[in-house]
Design an enzyme around this catalytic site. Structure first.
Site, PDB file in Angstrom:
ATOM      1  CB  ALA A  57      -1.196  -0.106   1.056  1.00 32.13           C
ATOM      2  CD  GLU A  90      -5.623 -14.829  -4.474  1.00 35.06           C
ATOM      3  OE1 GLU A  90      -5.876 -13.740  -4.017  1.00 35.06           O
ATOM      4  OE2 GLU A  90      -5.763 -16.136  -4.176  1.00 35.06           O
ATOM      5  CG  ASN A  95      -4.938  -2.236  -8.984  1.00 34.12           C
ATOM      6  OD1 ASN A  95      -3.776  -1.120  -9.526  1.00 34.12           O
ATOM      7  ND2 ASN A  95      -4.266  -2.127  -7.207  1.00 34.12           N
ATOM      8  CE1 TYR A 102       3.152  -5.950  -6.352  1.00 33.94           C
ATOM      9  CE2 TYR A 102       0.194  -6.425  -7.291  1.00 33.94           C
ATOM     10  CZ  TYR A 102       1.786  -6.257  -6.851  1.00 33.94           C
ATOM     11  OH  TYR A 102       0.843  -5.770  -5.486  1.00 33.94           O
TER      12      TYR A 102
END
Length: 138
Positions: A57, A90, A95, A102
Site C-alpha cells: 500500500a 493475488e 488494478n 508486478y
C-alpha cells in the site's frame, strides 16, 4: 510504522481497508513480516520456501513516484533473505497499475480466481494470481 498508521494507509488504498485489529493479528504471527518505508508498507507471510505478498500500500498522493517499485524491491529482498524461493500474490485484475508493477518486476500470471473481489457498486472482478522465483540478494 504502527498498525494504526498502516490501517490509515490501507483504508486510503483499498475499498475495504484492513482494521487496526486485523493488522495487529497479522503482525502478531511469527510468519508475518512488515516492510515499511516513509511512503507505504507491504506485508509478507513467509513459510519457507514460499512467501505470499499479502498487501502492498502506497497512499494515493505518493503514487507514480517510484515508491511502489522501491517498496516491492525491498519486499523481494526481505522474502529472499528469510529463505523464500518463490513469492506469490493475488491482485485485482482491474488494478492496472499494480498489475503493470508486478509484471515489470518479473512476476508471471499463474492463474485466475473468477469474480473474487466484490466492489461497493455490486460488481465483481477477477483476482490474478502471480508468482516470481527469488534468488538470494534479489
Amino acid at each position: 510504522m504502527t498498525p494504526s498508521q498502516m490501517a490509515r494507509i490501507h483504508a486510503a488504498c483499498f475499498p475495504r481497508g484492513w482494521s487496526v485489529g486485523e493488522l495487529d493479528a497479522l503482525l502478531a504471527k511469527p510468519t508475518t513480516i512488515a516492510v515499511t518505508s516513509t511512503h507505504g508498507f507491504a506485508l509478507l507471510q513467509i513459510i519457507a520456501p514460499e512467501a505470499e505478498l499479502l498487501t502492498i500500500a502506497v497512499p494515493p498522493a505518493d503514487r507514480r513516484k517510484g515508491h511502489g517499485r522501491t517498496l516491492l524491491s525491498q519486499t523481494l529482498r526481505t522474502a529472499a533473505a528469510a529463505g523464500a524461493e518463490t513469492l506469490f500474490l493475488e491482485v485485482d485484475a482491474n488494478n492496472q497499475a499494480a498489475c503493470a508493477l508486478y509484471l515489470a518486476a518479473g512476476f508471471v500470471q499463474t492463474g485466475t480466481r473468477r469474480s473474487y473481489y466484490a466492489h461497493d457498486d455490486g460488481g465483481r472482478s477477477d483476482a490474478i494470481m502471480m508468482s516470481r522465483a527469488l534468488e538470494p540478494g534479489t
